[in-house]
Design an enzyme around this catalytic site. Structure first.
Site, PDB file in Angstrom:
ATOM      1  N   GLY A 137       0.823  -1.217   0.000  1.00 50.77           N
ATOM      2  CA  GLY A 137       0.000   0.000   0.000  1.00 50.77           C
ATOM      3  C   GLY A 137       0.848   1.253   0.000  1.00 50.77           C
ATOM      4  O   GLY A 137       1.928   1.301  -0.605  1.00 50.77           O
ATOM      5  N   CYS A 138       0.369   2.254   0.722  1.00 51.55           N
ATOM      6  CA  CYS A 138       0.998   3.587   0.676  1.00 51.55           C
ATOM      7  C   CYS A 138       2.457   3.571   1.130  1.00 51.55           C
ATOM      8  O   CYS A 138       3.227   4.454   0.769  1.00 51.55           O
ATOM      9  CB  CYS A 138       0.223   4.570   1.553  1.00 51.55           C
ATOM     10  N   VAL A 139       2.825   2.591   1.936  1.00 52.02           N
ATOM     11  CA  VAL A 139       4.188   2.579   2.474  1.00 52.02           C
ATOM     12  C   VAL A 139       5.212   2.107   1.432  1.00 52.02           C
ATOM     13  O   VAL A 139       6.420   2.269   1.612  1.00 52.02           O
ATOM     14  CB  VAL A 139       4.246   1.680   3.744  1.00 52.02           C
ATOM     15  N   ALA A 140       4.728   1.560   0.316  1.00 51.31           N
ATOM     16  CA  ALA A 140       5.619   0.837  -0.606  1.00 51.31           C
ATOM     17  C   ALA A 140       6.597   1.749  -1.358  1.00 51.31           C
ATOM     18  O   ALA A 140       7.633   1.270  -1.818  1.00 51.31           O
ATOM     19  CB  ALA A 140       4.807   0.019  -1.599  1.00 51.31           C
TER      20      ALA A 140
END
Lengths: 348, 83
Positions: A137-140
């Protein structure tokens, strides 16, 4: 090891928020009574417009997950190719120089994976090691930089390319008129970004990757993510996201920096995933940053919305273009499903 | 519609949409007792608007702290006689 360059490719069809809201209103009216409230919800995310993978009129025809995912495979290759080519050009490298291709996404699935399809499309050498990562998700975006750095730490004469492709509009569930999905439909946009990460034995401009840090927060699985249904990805989004930021981020950033003899006041450049207005406000408050410290993230949010893992790379691209002073320290940060955070320490 | 009937509908909506486990009583506070975070509060407000075909404006919402306040606001918007 350094980030030699970043390139991006936003999805081809841009709509300002007014046009998107007008398109949504008719659909909302099928279930909801107070359309002004929903319109306010779309305006409160402070996004001016979004780039979409498809012309808006084509979304009505995406009535199965298969059709949405087929569109994802088609457009992901187009924007992915453009982003990688731009990043390599800026780094002064060609596809023949690439040793490892890491792809990150949370918005579509494919086997052969996106990186395999790009092997053909880009004409990458057959020896390239491919690492498809789905689900961070956004952390990738930040995690991907960290994993690319891990790779070139092992192979200091090599080149790793990180490609993030997120076509969030293709995940929107038409029949899901829940508040989290309504927020998502106002916030998320589509695009791709690639970063070229080179090992210590390869000369390159761009910031050095000094270190990275992963932090996992136990028992926070329902803070954010997908529920998979027959219709595809149904968003899980809780009001706890800013709360998790407030609770953990300062502790984790301080511990990470302290391990490298630094404090927050030593950091000249903050490269943050934009998330949304409440998340950015929470990051700013947690880290006690002046308003201008996160200006690139705010601008990215205003101009193109939240592109999940791609967003932090767009912020990084703008940061590299601004050419921070030599010697400046920077922190790249993002949080995402797990719930977790990833931090990368940079030095220009 | 009586206030008791409105309360029953609100309770049903809270069960369906924000995971209410027990029963609602007029004295319960939305945040502290019902544990409604911002997204859940918004979800419940939207579902109440949909069911009763009313508009809960920001001015009305600012006056609502308890389940009883909420039922009273709905009753007024529906034109129910004073309790």
């Amino acid at each position: 090891m350094r980030i030699a360059a970043v390139g991006s490719a936003l999805a081809p069809h841009y709509y300002d928020q007014d046009a998107l809201i007008a398109a949504f209103r008719e659909h909302w009216a099928e279930r909801h009574f107070n359309l002004e409230r929903l319109e306010a919800l779309h305006r409160n995310v402070l996004v001016g417009g979004r780039h979409l993978a498809l012309p808006i009129e084509r979304y009505r025809g995406l009535d199965t997950w298969g059709k949405s995912n087929d569109a994802w495979i088609e457009v992901a290759q187009e924007v992915g190719e453009r982003a990688v080519r731009t990043a390599l050009d800026r780094a002064g490298l060609t596809v023949a120089d690439v040793d490892c291709l890491i792809t990150v996404t949370v918005t579509g699935v494919a086997t052969p994976s996106l990186d395999a399809r790009l092997m053909n499309r880009l004409g990458l050498p057959p020896r390239v090691k491919r690492v498809p990562i789905f689900g961070l998700g956004c952390v990738a975006g930040t995690a991907g930089i960290a994993r690319a750095a891990d790779y070139v730490r092992a192979y200091p004469d090599q080149v790793a390319v990180l490609l993030s492709v997120e076509l969030c509009s293709l995940t929107l569930q038409r029949e899901d008129l829940s508040i989290p999905n309504l927020i998502a439909s106002g916030l998320f946009g589509d695009g791709a970004a690639a970063a070229v990460v080179v090992g210590a034995e390869r000369p390159a401009a761009g910031p050095a990757i000094v270190a990275s840090r992963s932090v996992f927060y136990p028992d926070t699985e329902r803070v954010m993510g997908w529920d998979i249904s027959e219709a595809g990805f149904r968003i899980v989004l809780s009001a706890e996201v800013p709360e998790v930021v407030r609770r953990y981020l300062r502790r984790d950033v301080d511990a990470f920096l302290a391990d490298h003899g630094l404090g927050r006041s030593d950091i000249a450049v903050w490269v943050s995933h934009p998330g949304g207005p409440k998340v950015l406000e929470a990051v700013q408050a947690a880290l006690e940053l002046p308003a201008e410290a996160l200006e690139s993230a705010w601008r990215s949010l205003r101009e193109v919305g939240n592109l999940s893992s791609t967003s932090v790379l767009l912020v990084l691209e703008e940061t590299l273009a601004a050419r921070p002073e030599a010697g400046s320290a920077g922190v790249m940060l993002a949080m995402g499903p797990g719930f977790c955070s990833e931090l990368v320490l940079l030095r220009w | 519609m009586t206030r008791g009937e409105i309360l029953a509908v609100v309770e049903q909506l809270a069960r369906e949409h924000v995971g209410l486990a027990g029963s609602l009583a007029p004295g319960m506070r939305l945040v502290e007792d019902m544990e409604l975070d911002s997204l859940k509060a918004l979800t419940l407000a939207v579902e109440i608007e949909n069911r009763f075909r009313i508009l809960l404006t920001p001015e009305i919402e600012a006056e609502i702290a308890t389940v009883g306040d909420l039922v009273e606001a709905v009753a007024r918007l529906l034109g129910a006689p004073d309790a």
